[in-house]
Design an enzyme around this catalytic site. Structure first.
Site, PDB file in Angstrom:
ATOM      1  N   LYS A   1      -0.846  -4.961  86.885  1.00  0.00           N
ATOM      2  CA  LYS A   1      -0.381  -5.278  85.534  1.00  0.00           C
ATOM      3  C   LYS A   1       1.135  -5.407  85.588  1.00  0.00           C
ATOM      4  CE  LYS A   1       1.258  -3.208  82.213  1.00  0.00           C
ATOM      5  NZ  LYS A   1       2.246  -4.270  81.898  1.00  0.00           N
TER       6      LYS A   1
ATOM      7  N   GLU B   1       8.163   5.052  91.489  1.00  0.00           N
ATOM      8  CA  GLU B   1       9.532   4.614  91.782  1.00  0.00           C
ATOM      9  C   GLU B   1      10.243   4.525  90.442  1.00  0.00           C
ATOM     10  OE1 GLU B   1       8.803   4.164  95.788  1.00  0.00           O
ATOM     11  OE2 GLU B   1      10.637   3.325  94.958  1.00  0.00           O
TER      12      GLU B   1
ATOM     13  N   CYS C   1      17.206  -0.756  90.081  1.00  0.00           N
ATOM     14  CA  CYS C   1      17.022   0.696  90.181  1.00  0.00           C
ATOM     15  C   CYS C   1      18.047   1.340  91.098  1.00  0.00           C
ATOM     16  CB  CYS C   1      15.605   0.995  90.653  1.00  0.00           C
ATOM     17  SG  CYS C   1      15.198   0.211  92.213  1.00  0.00           S
TER      18      CYS C   1
ATOM     19  N   GLU D   1      20.832   6.857  82.364  1.00  0.00           N
ATOM     20  CA  GLU D   1      20.803   5.553  83.025  1.00  0.00           C
ATOM     21  C   GLU D   1      21.049   4.462  81.984  1.00  0.00           C
ATOM     22  OE1 GLU D   1      16.950   4.113  84.270  1.00  0.00           O
ATOM     23  OE2 GLU D   1      17.772   3.382  86.152  1.00  0.00           O
TER      24      GLU D   1
HETATM   25  P1  NAD Z   1       8.910   0.952  81.721  1.00  0.00           P
HETATM   26  O1  NAD Z   1       8.523   2.259  82.272  1.00  0.00           O
HETATM   27  O2  NAD Z   1       9.072   0.834  80.266  1.00  0.00           O
HETATM   28  O3  NAD Z   1       7.873  -0.195  82.134  1.00  0.00           O
HETATM   29  C1  NAD Z   1       7.493  -0.447  83.462  1.00  0.00           C
HETATM   30  C2  NAD Z   1       6.035  -0.911  83.478  1.00  0.00           C
HETATM   31  O4  NAD Z   1       5.233   0.137  82.967  1.00  0.00           O
HETATM   32  C3  NAD Z   1       5.745  -2.131  82.611  1.00  0.00           C
HETATM   33  O5  NAD Z   1       4.789  -2.944  83.277  1.00  0.00           O
HETATM   34  C4  NAD Z   1       5.156  -1.534  81.359  1.00  0.00           C
HETATM   35  O6  NAD Z   1       4.287  -2.412  80.682  1.00  0.00           O
HETATM   36  C5  NAD Z   1       4.386  -0.356  81.922  1.00  0.00           C
HETATM   37  N1  NAD Z   1       4.151   0.741  80.987  1.00  0.00           N
HETATM   38  C6  NAD Z   1       4.880   1.101  79.911  1.00  0.00           C
HETATM   39  N2  NAD Z   1       4.316   2.167  79.304  1.00  0.00           N
HETATM   40  C7  NAD Z   1       3.199   2.493  80.010  1.00  0.00           C
HETATM   41  C8  NAD Z   1       2.199   3.507  79.899  1.00  0.00           C
HETATM   42  N3  NAD Z   1       2.219   4.423  78.938  1.00  0.00           N
HETATM   43  N4  NAD Z   1       1.218   3.530  80.836  1.00  0.00           N
HETATM   44  C9  NAD Z   1       1.189   2.634  81.836  1.00  0.00           C
HETATM   45  N5  NAD Z   1       2.092   1.658  81.974  1.00  0.00           N
HETATM   46  C10 NAD Z   1       3.101   1.585  81.084  1.00  0.00           C
HETATM   47  O7  NAD Z   1      10.251   0.579  82.489  1.00  0.00           O
HETATM   48  P2  NAD Z   1      11.165  -0.669  82.239  1.00  0.00           P
HETATM   49  O8  NAD Z   1      12.137  -0.314  81.176  1.00  0.00           O
HETATM   50  O9  NAD Z   1      10.372  -1.880  82.076  1.00  0.00           O
HETATM   51  O10 NAD Z   1      11.916  -0.767  83.654  1.00  0.00           O
HETATM   52  C11 NAD Z   1      13.177  -0.261  83.855  1.00  0.00           C
HETATM   53  C12 NAD Z   1      13.112   1.088  84.531  1.00  0.00           C
HETATM   54  O11 NAD Z   1      12.452   0.971  85.772  1.00  0.00           O
HETATM   55  C13 NAD Z   1      14.467   1.644  84.845  1.00  0.00           C
HETATM   56  O12 NAD Z   1      14.508   3.013  84.509  1.00  0.00           O
HETATM   57  C14 NAD Z   1      14.595   1.491  86.341  1.00  0.00           C
HETATM   58  O13 NAD Z   1      15.456   2.380  86.956  1.00  0.00           O
HETATM   59  C15 NAD Z   1      13.200   1.605  86.801  1.00  0.00           C
HETATM   60  N6  NAD Z   1      12.991   0.907  88.069  1.00  0.00           N
HETATM   61  C16 NAD Z   1      12.872   1.647  89.203  1.00  0.00           C
HETATM   62  C17 NAD Z   1      12.713   1.018  90.431  1.00  0.00           C
HETATM   63  C18 NAD Z   1      12.570   1.822  91.702  1.00  0.00           C
HETATM   64  O14 NAD Z   1      12.205   1.264  92.714  1.00  0.00           O
HETATM   65  N7  NAD Z   1      12.849   3.107  91.684  1.00  0.00           N
HETATM   66  C19 NAD Z   1      12.665  -0.364  90.494  1.00  0.00           C
HETATM   67  C20 NAD Z   1      12.789  -1.087  89.328  1.00  0.00           C
HETATM   68  C21 NAD Z   1      12.949  -0.438  88.108  1.00  0.00           C
END
Ligand code: NAD
Length: 545
Positions: free
Chosen positions: A209, A282, A316, A414
């Site tokens: 997803k 991650e 990230c 962040e």
């Molecule tokens: P997010 O957690 O809001 O969303 C990420 C994914 O999770 C999306 O596909 C979203 O639809 C899904 N999601 C949201 N709520 C959910 C739930 N309750 N259950 C299951 N899935 C759910 O994060 P974002 O704001 O889209 O992404 C940015 C964040 O991601 C930043 O904090 C960044 O640091 C982190 N990030 C980390 C890495 C890494 O490798 N450590 C890489 C990229 C981004």
């Protein structure tokens, strides 16, 4: 420009030639990046969706509608798992060599179609082309790495049994089954695929997803997997809000791989724990960048720009806190600010742009709020600091702050945007302590001419990756390097052996020869105990010698 831009690429091309190219001033710039309906239909056809509901996505390049994405229901998720399980059963019987051959093909296909991939990444994310180009490169490197190391990671391993020569012990690597992958929008191509490649190689199927904003890029990735030779049903794609589809995915998966925010990661960890399935998370970071007194200042300033503003800071592993030694602070800051002010900003598919747009209004809101809060509480803006709607709807300038204090939001939270705070330090142990401050522990950079000293400092930093004289690329592009966070930045690791072994169960098979685990030849239990004790004492003695 690419074949894809002209609409005549091998794939059919994502952009409508009738609407003109991005440089044609006679055309409405909002329409210039419209996608061909046939192209969108071909990609979205892969989404398992029976709802009849679609969600419109717009491009952050110009705010214009890009595509309508069919949405999946809980039943669609169930169907995706059903198909994936059937495909996985057959796939697990395919030889490791054949799986690796497909990954080698994927490597070449990814480079062959990288122009189209970059176009689509940029249209959905608004990032600069040079940052989009990192994504096909990362996937090609990942495909090649796992193809080349497949046997090393997956072959059955002989290990010493309890009785030398008499206990033959083998450890098998068995696929988990169907892996659920939930990925974010910031690196839409690489995040959609990179964690899935080792899962497939290890004999699993995947239900993924991707984030709602970047579905098309993820779907293009799925198309490339099939073109390389992976069976279509092995890689299922569902679309919809994470908070709705997350639970049905976790309820059915044999393992969950999640990349996203720390807040969502905790929700997923709780749900995975409830089912006793493994998960890798991650998550976010507040990554430190240390410039030691003996650093090459020009090199550090160049690295600082990439560390802070790659993908407009929506990365990230990008840096949000910079600790600079007293002795070089003024020189470094002068070079860093000058380089930042010289960056070319824009929202276009052209090369030559140093930083692109933020992806969404939400992102812009967070970035603006962090900068406004810092400035209101006394921080100084050395570069940037403003939104630039003249460039793109959600554009924000690369911003350097000085005088950030713990009461400001951007001190510890962040930002996930192009905002960096500068701090001066007097002694290195203080710099390390401040770098380790807070809850995160994802990535760090250390700049010094003395590699030995930098490595000693690296060991003291509580981060999953540390780059010396480089921002983040040295670890990230070394696919043998495990990637992931300590503390609130995550659990588990992607890349390297750890990145593939998470998708396998070990199965130990021990064959006992001749000697039994019980008294033989009429021996009493007491004598048996004495014999085994003496034997193991002897083995311990010999082992120590
Ligand atoms: P997010 O957690 O809001 O969303 C990420 C994914 O999770 C999306 O596909 C979203 O639809 C899904 N999601 C949201 N709520 C959910 C739930 N309750 N259950 C299951 N899935 C759910 O994060 P974002 O704001 O889209 O992404 C940015 C964040 O991601 C930043 O904090 C960044 O640091 C982190 N990030 C980390 C890495 C890494 O490798 N450590 C890489 C990229 C981004």
């Amino acid at each position: 420009m690419s074949e894809a831009i002209s609409g005549s690429g091998a794939s059919g091309g994502p952009l409508d030639p009738a609407l003109g190219g991005p440089h044609d001033p006679e055309h409405d710039p909002r329409a210039a990046y419209a996608l061909e309906p046939e192209y969108v239909a071909r990609l979205t056809d892969r989404i398992l969706s029976t709802t009849g509901v679609t969600k419109q996505v717009t491009s952050p390049i110009n705010g214009a509608p890009l595509a309508n994405i069919p949405q999946s229901s809980t039943e669609d998720v169930a169907e995706a798992f059903r198909r994936a399980r059937i495909a996985q059963a057959a796939w697990a019987r395919v030889s490791i060599d054949e799986r690796a051959r497909i990954l080698h093909r994927l490597h070449d296909i990814t480079f062959d179609r990288q122009t189209e991939i970059m176009d689509l990444i940029q249209l959905e994310s608004g990032k600069a082309r040079k940052h989009a180009s990192d994504e096909p490169l990362h996937i090609a490197l990942t495909a090649r790495y796992y193809a080349r190391t497949a046997h090393k990671h997956l072959d059955t391993e002989r290990r010493p049994g309890v009785m030398p020569a008499l206990t033959r012990l083998e450890v098998n690597r068995v696929p988990k089954g169907v892996v659920g992958i939930i990925s974010p929008w910031n690196y839409p191509f690489t995040m959609a695929l990179c964690d899935g490649l080792p899962a497939l190689l290890a004999g699993n199927a995947v239900v993924t997803k991707p984030d709602a904003q970047t579905m098309l890029t993820a779907l293009l990735g799925a198309e490339l997997l099939e073109e390389a030779g992976f069976p279509r049903d092995l890689w299922q794609v569902v679309a919809g809000p994470g908070r709705e589809l997350g639970t049905p995915i976790i309820d059915r998966a044999d393992y969950i791989c999640f990349t996203g925010s720390t807040a969502t990661g905790k929700v997923i960890a709780r749900q995975a724990a409830e089912r006793l399935i493994g998960c890798s998370l991650e998550l976010g970071g507040k990554n430190p960048f240390l410039v030691l007194r003996d650093a090459d200042i020009e090199r550090a300033a160049e690295g600082a720009v990439r560390a802070s503003f790659s993908n407009a800071g929506q990365l990230c592993v990008s840096t949000e806190r910079m600790f600079v030694a007293d002795q070089v602070y003024d020189r470094f800051v002068e070079r860093f600010v000058a380089r930042t002010k010289a960056m070319s900003l824009g929202a276009s598919l052209d090369w030559g742009v140093d930083m692109g747009a933020l992806i969404s209004a939400d992102q812009l809101e967070t970035v603006q709020a962090h900068v406004a809060d810092a400035v209101a509480k006394g921080a100084r803006v050395l570069a940037g600091g403003r939104a630039r709607p003249d460039l793109a709807p959600y554009f924000f300038e690369p911003t350097i702050l000085e005088g950030v204090t713990p009461d400001m939001t951007c001190f510890g939270d962040e930002t996930f945007g192009p905002v960096i705070s500068l701090y001066r330090f007097h002694d290195e142990s203080d710099a390390v302590a401040r770098a380790n401050d807070g809850d995160y522990g994802l990535n760090a950079a250390v700049y010094s001419r003395d590699g030995d000293r930098a490595r000693v400092i690296a060991r003291q930093i509580k981060c999953g990756t540390v780059n010396i004289n480089e921002a983040f690329g040295a670890t990230f592009a070394s696919i043998d390097a495990p990637m992931g966070g300590m503390r609130q930045s995550g659990m588990g690791r992607s890349q390297g052996a750890e990145g593939i072994h998470r998708y396998t169960e070990t199965q130990s098979v021990a064959q006992q020869k001749l000697m039994r685990f019980s008294p033989m030849f009429g021996m009493s239990d007491e004598t048996y105990n004495k014999v085994t004790t003496a034997t193991f004492k002897l083995m311990n003695k010999l082992g120590r010698a």
